[in-house]
Design a protein around this motif. Structure first.
Motif, mmCIF file in Angstrom:
data_model
loop_
_atom_site.group_PDB
_atom_site.id
_atom_site.type_symbol
_atom_site.label_atom_id
_atom_site.label_comp_id
_atom_site.label_asym_id
_atom_site.label_seq_id
_atom_site.Cartn_x
_atom_site.Cartn_y
_atom_site.Cartn_z
ATOM 1 N N MET A 1 31.084 51.740 74.563
ATOM 2 C CA MET A 1 31.936 50.991 75.460
ATOM 3 C C MET A 1 33.392 51.129 74.995
ATOM 4 N N ARG A 2 34.215 51.616 75.866
ATOM 5 C CA ARG A 2 35.629 51.789 75.551
ATOM 6 C C ARG A 2 36.419 50.626 76.146
ATOM 7 N N LEU A 3 37.350 50.122 75.354
ATOM 8 C CA LEU A 3 38.188 49.039 75.832
ATOM 9 C C LEU A 3 39.453 49.615 76.462
ATOM 10 N N THR A 4 39.916 48.908 77.467
ATOM 11 C CA THR A 4 41.157 49.334 78.114
ATOM 12 C C THR A 4 42.328 48.969 77.207
ATOM 13 N N PRO A 5 43.475 49.593 77.417
ATOM 14 C CA PRO A 5 44.649 49.232 76.610
ATOM 15 C C PRO A 5 44.995 47.735 76.705
ATOM 16 N N GLU A 6 44.788 47.173 77.871
ATOM 17 C CA GLU A 6 45.056 45.730 78.043
ATOM 18 C C GLU A 6 44.093 44.895 77.189
ATOM 19 N N GLU A 7 42.839 45.280 77.161
ATOM 20 C CA GLU A 7 41.858 44.562 76.340
ATOM 21 C C GLU A 7 42.158 44.715 74.853
#
Length: 56
Positions: A1-7
């Motif tokens: 699972m990759r997190l978004t830059p915002e996350e």
């Protein structure tokens, strides 16, 4: 699972707040300890003075 830059930014911000709270707690415990030690030493000195003055 990759997190978004915002996350990732939100996670970093949350970690900074948790670290700040932890440091604040440590400083509070340290300051309380130092103050209690000073109070106990002052009380001990006062007790020693009262014992010395009450002896004949």
């Amino acid at each position: 699972m990759r997190l978004t830059p915002e996350e990732l930014r939100a996670r970093k911000r949350r970690n900074v707040w948790i670290a700040s709270a932890l440091v604040a707690f440590i400083v509070l415990v340290f300051a309380t300890t130092v103050l209690r030690l000073q109070q106990n030493q002052a009380a001990e000195r006062a007790l020693e003075r009262s014992v010395e003055t009450s002896q004949p």
